[in-house]
Design an enzyme around this catalytic site. Structure first.
Site, mmCIF file in Angstrom:
data_model
loop_
_atom_site.group_PDB
_atom_site.id
_atom_site.type_symbol
_atom_site.label_atom_id
_atom_site.label_comp_id
_atom_site.label_asym_id
_atom_site.label_seq_id
_atom_site.Cartn_x
_atom_site.Cartn_y
_atom_site.Cartn_z
ATOM 1 N N ASN A 36 64.191 30.316 -32.548
ATOM 2 C CA ASN A 36 65.649 30.316 -32.767
ATOM 3 C C ASN A 36 66.070 31.557 -33.543
ATOM 4 O O ASN A 36 67.227 31.688 -33.931
ATOM 5 C CB ASN A 36 66.103 29.040 -33.487
ATOM 6 C CG ASN A 36 65.556 28.957 -34.900
ATOM 7 O OD1 ASN A 36 64.709 29.759 -35.283
ATOM 8 N ND2 ASN A 36 66.032 27.999 -35.668
ATOM 9 N N GLY A 40 62.376 35.007 -37.061
ATOM 10 C CA GLY A 40 61.701 35.831 -36.043
ATOM 11 C C GLY A 40 62.621 36.942 -35.568
ATOM 12 O O GLY A 40 63.815 36.941 -35.856
ATOM 13 N N LYS A 95 62.720 20.497 -41.864
ATOM 14 C CA LYS A 95 62.965 19.945 -40.525
ATOM 15 C C LYS A 95 61.988 20.490 -39.483
ATOM 16 O O LYS A 95 61.512 19.755 -38.624
ATOM 17 C CB LYS A 95 64.408 20.224 -40.101
ATOM 18 C CG LYS A 95 65.400 19.283 -40.780
ATOM 19 C CD LYS A 95 66.840 19.676 -40.506
ATOM 20 C CE LYS A 95 67.263 19.344 -39.102
ATOM 21 N NZ LYS A 95 68.694 19.724 -38.884
ATOM 22 N N ASN A 103 58.690 16.566 -32.240
ATOM 23 C CA ASN A 103 59.129 16.903 -30.868
ATOM 24 C C ASN A 103 57.994 17.539 -30.067
ATOM 25 O O ASN A 103 57.793 17.234 -28.894
ATOM 26 C CB ASN A 103 60.299 17.888 -30.915
ATOM 27 C CG ASN A 103 61.587 17.209 -31.357
ATOM 28 O OD1 ASN A 103 61.723 15.991 -31.229
ATOM 29 N ND2 ASN A 103 62.528 17.988 -31.878
ATOM 30 N N GLY A 106 55.316 15.119 -29.077
ATOM 31 C CA GLY A 106 55.824 14.329 -27.957
ATOM 32 C C GLY A 106 55.703 15.097 -26.649
ATOM 33 O O GLY A 106 55.302 14.558 -25.618
ATOM 34 N N TYR A 149 58.092 23.480 -48.332
ATOM 35 C CA TYR A 149 57.128 24.039 -47.363
ATOM 36 C C TYR A 149 55.828 23.244 -47.416
ATOM 37 O O TYR A 149 55.328 22.767 -46.391
ATOM 38 C CB TYR A 149 56.871 25.502 -47.711
ATOM 39 C CG TYR A 149 56.005 26.250 -46.725
ATOM 40 C CD1 TYR A 149 56.419 26.446 -45.411
ATOM 41 C CD2 TYR A 149 54.782 26.800 -47.124
ATOM 42 C CE1 TYR A 149 55.640 27.164 -44.515
ATOM 43 C CE2 TYR A 149 53.998 27.527 -46.236
ATOM 44 C CZ TYR A 149 54.422 27.709 -44.936
ATOM 45 O OH TYR A 149 53.649 28.425 -44.049
#
Ligand code: UDP
Length: 314
Positions: A36, A40, A95, A103, A106, A149
């Site tokens: 996102n 980065g 998060k 996620n 999964g 963290y």
């Protein structure tokens, strides 16, 4: 002809993520980099865009992750990873380590893909065991500034082992110790990019505390080789990857000062950040035995290569 393998790399535009993209492209994989761009940068992967085996998805992995088609491997490297970054972005850090990891586990389950999770030496906190073996449970302050963290990464390990044990997902966990090299972000506040930038600009190198705290710095090429060997192994417990050569922060600042050799640069001393670990050194016996991996690039050589990168980007 066998189908080409497909790999998803989250944090693909980051420091380690982009080096992983390079490795997989060079080794004939189809690569999807997901990022996102919070920390980065597209400049780390722009050289890969012309390659038809490379795809970039601008996506936040804390939201549902959808990737069409098959996946053989997932490498989860998305996260702010420097103390300055996660102090600035505490909620995102929590998060991505928790919801993001959930996620991706999964997705791994859905695709029957093997997943490697980037954990960290921060799971050991300010360690009371030295050097740190994988069996050490750590000394972490959950509510201190680094807690966002450290605890996200500890939760990440826990949920990864749960998916392995209860859903039989093929998981790998690498505990990454301090790593350096080209593509570290100048402004991420880490010791090495800060010292190189300050030395090149003829400024004071900002040593925190009296500089007697230690770290053990691994050159990025060694780290990538270690991560790939772990991914390809059949070992699902966490493995330390890092260079056990330990050095004080003051000494590394002096080495960079000598290497850059800018007469206007000098050392200055500042307050030590809260909960800054006093020592850190990996015990890499597991990696040596299991993966036959050992770092090969000396600090002298690694610092020289890193210097060339920072000098070119000034
Ligand atoms: N450090 C320093 N000056 C700086 C940045 C960091 O002296 O400008 C120190 C920091 O306090 C820590 C060590 O260098 O003791 C390594 O910091 P870094 O942020 O690179 O990573 P950490 O290992 O703490 O996650």
């Amino acid at each position: 002809m066998a189908e080409r393998k497909r790999v998803l790399i989250t944090g693909g535009a980051g420091f380690l993520g982009s080096h992983l993209c390079d490795w997989f492209i060079q080794n004939d994989y189809d690569v999807i980099a997901m990022d996102n761009l919070l920390t980065g940068s597209l400049s780390n992967i722009e050289h890969l865009f012309p390659n038809e085996r490379f795809h970039f998805y601008n996506h936040d992995v804390t939201k549902f992750v959808h990737v069409p088609g098959t996946l053989d491997y997932i490498l989860h490297f998305a996260s702010p990873a420097s103390p300055i970054d996660y102090l600035k972005m505490p909620i995102q850090t929590l998060k991505v380590g928790s919801l993001g990891t959930h996620n991706l586990l999964g997705l791994a389950r859905e695709k029957s893909a093997r997943i490697l999770i980037a954990s960290t030496s921060e799971v050991y906190g300010d360690p009371l065991e030295h050097p740190q073996r994988e069996s050490y449970w750590g000394n972490v302050n959950p509510i201190g500034p680094r807690g966002v963290y450290d605890e996200a990464k500890r939760f990440q390990e826990a949920i990864t082992m749960a998916y392995h044990r209860y859903h039989q997902v093929e998981t790998r966990i690498v505990r990454i110790f301090n790593t350096y090299g080209p593509r570290m972000r100048k402004e991420d506040g880490r010791a090495l990019p800060a010292f190189f930038t300050q030395a090149l600009q003829g400024k004071e190198l900002t040593v925190f505390g009296d500089g007697s705290q230690t770290r053990s710095f691994c050159y990025v090429d060694d780290m990538i080789r270690g991560i790939i060997s772990l991914l390809m192994s059949n070992y699902s417990d966490p493995v330390n990857i890092g260079n056990p050569e330990e050095i004080s922060i003051k000494q590394v600042a002096e080495e960079i000062l000598a290497l850059v050799n800018n007469p206007e640069a000098s050392l200055s001393y500042h307050d030590l950040p809260v909960d800054d670990p006093k020592v850190r050194q990996p015990d890499i016996s597991v990696a040596k035995e299991l993966l036959k991996w050992t770092p090969t690039i000396s600090r002298q050589e690694g610092l020289k290569r890193t210097y060339r990168y920072f000098a070119a980007s000034e």
